[in-house]
Design a protein around this motif. Structure first.
Motif, PDB file in Angstrom:
ATOM      1  N   GLY A 126       0.798  -1.226   0.000  1.00  0.00           N
ATOM      2  CA  GLY A 126       0.000   0.000   0.000  1.00  0.00           C
ATOM      3  C   GLY A 126       0.822   1.263   0.000  1.00  0.00           C
ATOM      4  N   ASP A 127       2.103   1.164  -0.376  1.00  0.00           N
ATOM      5  CA  ASP A 127       3.004   2.322  -0.407  1.00  0.00           C
ATOM      6  C   ASP A 127       2.978   2.913  -1.812  1.00  0.00           C
ATOM      7  N   TYR A 128       1.959   3.717  -2.092  1.00  0.00           N
ATOM      8  CA  TYR A 128       1.752   4.225  -3.444  1.00  0.00           C
ATOM      9  C   TYR A 128       2.770   5.283  -3.834  1.00  0.00           C
ATOM     10  N   GLU A 129       3.305   5.990  -2.862  1.00  0.00           N
ATOM     11  CA  GLU A 129       4.346   6.968  -3.180  1.00  0.00           C
ATOM     12  C   GLU A 129       5.554   6.279  -3.790  1.00  0.00           C
ATOM     13  N   THR A 130       5.968   5.163  -3.180  1.00  0.00           N
ATOM     14  CA  THR A 130       7.094   4.416  -3.729  1.00  0.00           C
ATOM     15  C   THR A 130       6.731   3.763  -5.052  1.00  0.00           C
ATOM     16  N   VAL A 131       5.499   3.294  -5.157  1.00  0.00           N
ATOM     17  CA  VAL A 131       5.045   2.698  -6.418  1.00  0.00           C
ATOM     18  C   VAL A 131       5.265   3.670  -7.567  1.00  0.00           C
ATOM     19  N   TYR A 132       4.766   4.890  -7.419  1.00  0.00           N
ATOM     20  CA  TYR A 132       4.824   5.839  -8.521  1.00  0.00           C
ATOM     21  C   TYR A 132       6.209   6.438  -8.703  1.00  0.00           C
ATOM     22  N   ASN A 133       6.934   6.657  -7.612  1.00  0.00           N
ATOM     23  CA  ASN A 133       8.323   7.110  -7.753  1.00  0.00           C
ATOM     24  C   ASN A 133       9.139   6.098  -8.546  1.00  0.00           C
ATOM     25  N   THR A 134       8.986   4.831  -8.177  1.00  0.00           N
ATOM     26  CA  THR A 134       9.746   3.780  -8.848  1.00  0.00           C
ATOM     27  C   THR A 134       9.309   3.623 -10.290  1.00  0.00           C
ATOM     28  N   PHE A 135       8.009   3.777 -10.526  1.00  0.00           N
ATOM     29  CA  PHE A 135       7.541   3.670 -11.909  1.00  0.00           C
ATOM     30  C   PHE A 135       8.127   4.774 -12.773  1.00  0.00           C
ATOM     31  N   THR A 136       8.148   5.999 -12.266  1.00  0.00           N
ATOM     32  CA  THR A 136       8.694   7.113 -13.041  1.00  0.00           C
ATOM     33  C   THR A 136      10.155   6.854 -13.397  1.00  0.00           C
ATOM     34  N   GLU A 137      10.924   6.395 -12.419  1.00  0.00           N
ATOM     35  CA  GLU A 137      12.337   6.092 -12.667  1.00  0.00           C
ATOM     36  C   GLU A 137      12.483   4.921 -13.641  1.00  0.00           C
ATOM     37  N   GLY A 138      11.652   3.895 -13.464  1.00  0.00           N
ATOM     38  CA  GLY A 138      11.732   2.726 -14.328  1.00  0.00           C
ATOM     39  C   GLY A 138      11.346   3.035 -15.761  1.00  0.00           C
ATOM     40  N   HIS A 139      10.360   3.897 -15.917  1.00  0.00           N
ATOM     41  CA  HIS A 139       9.955   4.303 -17.267  1.00  0.00           C
ATOM     42  C   HIS A 139      11.074   5.095 -17.934  1.00  0.00           C
ATOM     43  N   ALA A 140      11.716   5.978 -17.191  1.00  0.00           N
ATOM     44  CA  ALA A 140      12.836   6.739 -17.734  1.00  0.00           C
ATOM     45  C   ALA A 140      13.988   5.820 -18.140  1.00  0.00           C
ATOM     46  N   LEU A 141      14.171   4.752 -17.384  1.00  0.00           N
ATOM     47  CA  LEU A 141      15.241   3.803 -17.690  1.00  0.00           C
ATOM     48  C   LEU A 141      15.052   3.167 -19.061  1.00  0.00           C
ATOM     49  N   MET A 142      13.808   2.985 -19.484  1.00  0.00           N
ATOM     50  CA  MET A 142      13.558   2.397 -20.795  1.00  0.00           C
ATOM     51  C   MET A 142      14.113   3.287 -21.912  1.00  0.00           C
ATOM     52  N   PHE A 143      14.083   4.595 -21.685  1.00  0.00           N
ATOM     53  CA  PHE A 143      14.634   5.517 -22.673  1.00  0.00           C
ATOM     54  C   PHE A 143      16.160   5.460 -22.670  1.00  0.00           C
ATOM     55  N   THR A 144      16.739   5.211 -21.503  1.00  0.00           N
ATOM     56  CA  THR A 144      18.189   5.029 -21.415  1.00  0.00           C
ATOM     57  C   THR A 144      18.612   3.781 -22.181  1.00  0.00           C
ATOM     58  N   ILE A 145      17.856   2.714 -22.006  1.00  0.00           N
ATOM     59  CA  ILE A 145      18.159   1.481 -22.741  1.00  0.00           C
ATOM     60  C   ILE A 145      17.998   1.711 -24.238  1.00  0.00           C
ATOM     61  N   GLY A 146      16.931   2.401 -24.615  1.00  0.00           N
ATOM     62  CA  GLY A 146      16.719   2.683 -26.029  1.00  0.00           C
ATOM     63  C   GLY A 146      17.860   3.472 -26.641  1.00  0.00           C
ATOM     64  N   GLN A 147      18.358   4.443 -25.899  1.00  0.00           N
ATOM     65  CA  GLN A 147      19.485   5.237 -26.382  1.00  0.00           C
ATOM     66  C   GLN A 147      20.751   4.387 -26.491  1.00  0.00           C
ATOM     67  N   ALA A 148      21.026   3.596 -25.466  1.00  0.00           N
ATOM     68  CA  ALA A 148      22.251   2.799 -25.464  1.00  0.00           C
ATOM     69  C   ALA A 148      22.261   1.763 -26.581  1.00  0.00           C
ATOM     70  N   LEU A 149      21.129   1.067 -26.745  1.00  0.00           N
ATOM     71  CA  LEU A 149      21.067   0.029 -27.763  1.00  0.00           C
ATOM     72  C   LEU A 149      21.098   0.595 -29.159  1.00  0.00           C
ATOM     73  N   SER A 150      20.327   1.646 -29.377  1.00  0.00           N
ATOM     74  CA  SER A 150      20.307   2.238 -30.712  1.00  0.00           C
ATOM     75  C   SER A 150      21.673   2.822 -31.056  1.00  0.00           C
ATOM     76  N   GLY A 151      22.327   3.423 -30.069  1.00  0.00           N
ATOM     77  CA  GLY A 151      23.667   3.957 -30.312  1.00  0.00           C
ATOM     78  C   GLY A 151      24.658   2.879 -30.683  1.00  0.00           C
ATOM     79  N   ALA A 152      24.571   1.752 -29.973  1.00  0.00           N
ATOM     80  CA  ALA A 152      25.475   0.637 -30.272  1.00  0.00           C
ATOM     81  C   ALA A 152      25.237   0.088 -31.675  1.00  0.00           C
ATOM     82  N   ILE A 153      23.976  -0.032 -32.049  1.00  0.00           N
ATOM     83  CA  ILE A 153      23.648  -0.579 -33.372  1.00  0.00           C
ATOM     84  C   ILE A 153      24.081   0.370 -34.472  1.00  0.00           C
ATOM     85  N   VAL A 154      23.858   1.663 -34.278  1.00  0.00           N
ATOM     86  CA  VAL A 154      24.259   2.644 -35.286  1.00  0.00           C
ATOM     87  C   VAL A 154      25.774   2.673 -35.424  1.00  0.00           C
ATOM     88  N   ASN A 155      26.483   2.610 -34.312  1.00  0.00           N
ATOM     89  CA  ASN A 155      27.944   2.575 -34.374  1.00  0.00           C
ATOM     90  C   ASN A 155      28.430   1.326 -35.090  1.00  0.00           C
TER      91      ASN A 155
END
Length: 469
Positions: free
Chosen positions: A388-417
């Motif tokens: 029932g700790d919704y503050e942590t739920v949403y904080n973690t979700f925001t960070e986790g969602h941002a991480l997907m963009f980090t992965i997208g950048q890293a992978l796409s950069g590696a493939i383009v290189n």
């Protein structure tokens, strides 16, 4: 808890240097600064200032859509007697307000304080009306529903669309901006309407379309800004084959994260016997997302490779479901087993595959680490939800969602290189409008804009053949 104060506890996703329009140099695939090199001569890269602007805006806008939809739904539950209680409303509102502040900061960094103040004034009404719509529907207040619809579908899109068009000097056409903002608001309202009607298949189909739309808006807005201020973005373009690859990864990975966490939570609710009515719908969306990845493998490497990929990837989303059930049932042994599988088998195997697939352009340890962070995010969200700790739920979700963009950048950069010739700038790439990925029209590189795990499937196939030989 007062949500206007609670927002200060949320970890904000920082804006990039490109979004702040500082003109910081981007490093090309060849390792040099390409600020003074014509783009057609520079090695392709996902890390130009314009590509970063596109990525940042798409991240902020897609996060906004998630929390706007969540607030509307939670507000409905909060006001409705029986069923879900809407206990996470204040925490979701906190995230939505922080996101609004980030978008306002982005406007200020590009256009100054006066434009930011105008944007903030308009935007405040939108996320307040999102909760208001959910509450009005729950109360059956037809007059209030009509007023909120007028505000969200006419007043808000007209005001903001006009502001954005004027700010970009007309590079984002006014009528186009208003129209797409209206469609965005319809996405949010229809997601709520379908959800409360119990038609979760329609609800999440609408959600998926609305989520994708935010990337279209991010592409159009970044293209308009870059066209207006080319020197601030080193004369790079927001829409190129390389930036399209990055955007595609981010979109599908972001959606994957949302559906993976939703599947875990819905499985938990179903096992507790306290809800979980949307479980089948979100689980199907997660599988559909995986099918997009499988289709990419097939288009590039054939059916056998696609089947090998599907077999491996299916374990991850099956474990997400099983984890929800195990936590609900208090099965500690099973929880530990699944957690170990996600963190130390799936992440390690996939990280190794991705590193090998990119010829080491993506370091193995980096790939493993970021995938473990991703899986840990889903685990932490589910545990916090169960407590029932919704503050942590949403904080973690925001960070986790941002991480997907980090992965997208890293992978796409590696493939383009690794494959620069496949991502050379194509002629006639659109600068403005609501196109982008879909309008770029070069099939040779479009095949490479499928998501991250396609390469993993290919490498699984290669390894299998090597072992057989």
């Amino acid at each position: 808890m007062n949500w206007k104060n609670a927002k200060r506890t949320v970890i904000a996703v920082p804006l990039s240097a490109a979004l702040l329009a500082t003109g910081a140099g981007a490093v090309s695939a060849s390792g040099g600064n390409n600020a003074d090199v014509p783009e057609k001569m520079a090695a392709p890269t996902v890390e130009t200032p314009a590509a970063q602007l596109r990525a940042d805006l798409s991240q902020l806008l897609s996060t906004h859509f998630i929390y706007q939809s969540e607030v509307a739904l939670q507000a409905y539950h909060k006001a409705e007697e029986g069923g879900p209680t809407g206990d996470g409303l204040e925490q979701a509102q906190a995230q939505l307000e922080v996101n609004g502040e980030q978008l306002t900061a982005a406007v200020k960094s590009v256009y100054g304080q006066e434009a930011a103040d105008a944007f903030d004034k308009i935007f405040d009404t939108q996320y307040e009306d999102s909760a208001g719509y959910g509450t009005a529907v729950a109360n059956g207040n037809e007059e209030e529903i009509a007023q909120v619809k007028e505000d969200l579908l006419t007043v808000f899109p007209t005001d903001l669309g006009t502001l954005l068009s004027q700010a970009t000097g007309g590079n984002l056409p006014k009528d186009t901006a208003i129209s797409v903002l209206q469609e965005h608001e319809k996405d949010v309202m229809q997601f709520l309407d379908h959800s409360i009607a119990g038609d979760f298949e329609a609800a999440y189909a609408e959600f998926n379309e609305g989520y994708e739309r935010m990337f279209t808006v991010g592409t159009a807005l970044s293209s308009a800004i870059v066209t207006q201020m080319p020197e601030k973005f080193e004369n790079t373009k927001a829409v190129t084959p390389a930036s399209d690859l990055r955007a595609t990864f981010s979109q599908l990975l972001g959606a994957h994260f949302y559906y993976q966490t939703a599947t875990s939570v819905e499985a938990y609710e179903a096992a507790k016997g306290e809800g979980g009515e949307a479980f089948e719908a979100v689980s199907e969306m997660q599988e559909a997302n995986a099918e997009q990845m499988k289709a990419a493998v097939k288009s590039l490497y054939g059916q056998e490779a696609a089947d090998a990929f599907s077999e491996i990837f299916s374990t991850q989303y099956e474990d997400s479901e099983a984890l929800g059930e195990a936590i609900a049932n208090g099965d500690t042994e099973k929880v530990n087993e699944i957690t170990d599988m996600l963190l130390n088998t799936f992440a390690v195997d996939l990280g190794t595959l991705l590193s090998e697939a990119t010829g080491g352009e993506l370091p193995k340890e980096t790939a493993i680490s970021v995938l473990q962070q991703h899986e840990q995010s889903t685990i932490d969200i589910l545990n916090s939800y169960a407590e029932g700790d919704y503050e942590t739920v949403y904080n973690t979700f925001t960070e986790g969602h941002a991480l997907m963009f980090t992965i997208g950048q890293a992978l796409s950069g590696a493939i383009v290189n690794q494959n620069p010739e496949k991502f050379a700038a194509a002629p006639g790439m659109p600068e403005t409008g609501m196109g982008g990925m879909a309008d770029s029209g070069n099939m040779n590189w479009i095949l490479f804009t499928f998501p991250l795990l396609a390469l993993a499937g290919a490498l699984v196939f290669t390894r299998r053949k090597a072992l057989q030989e």
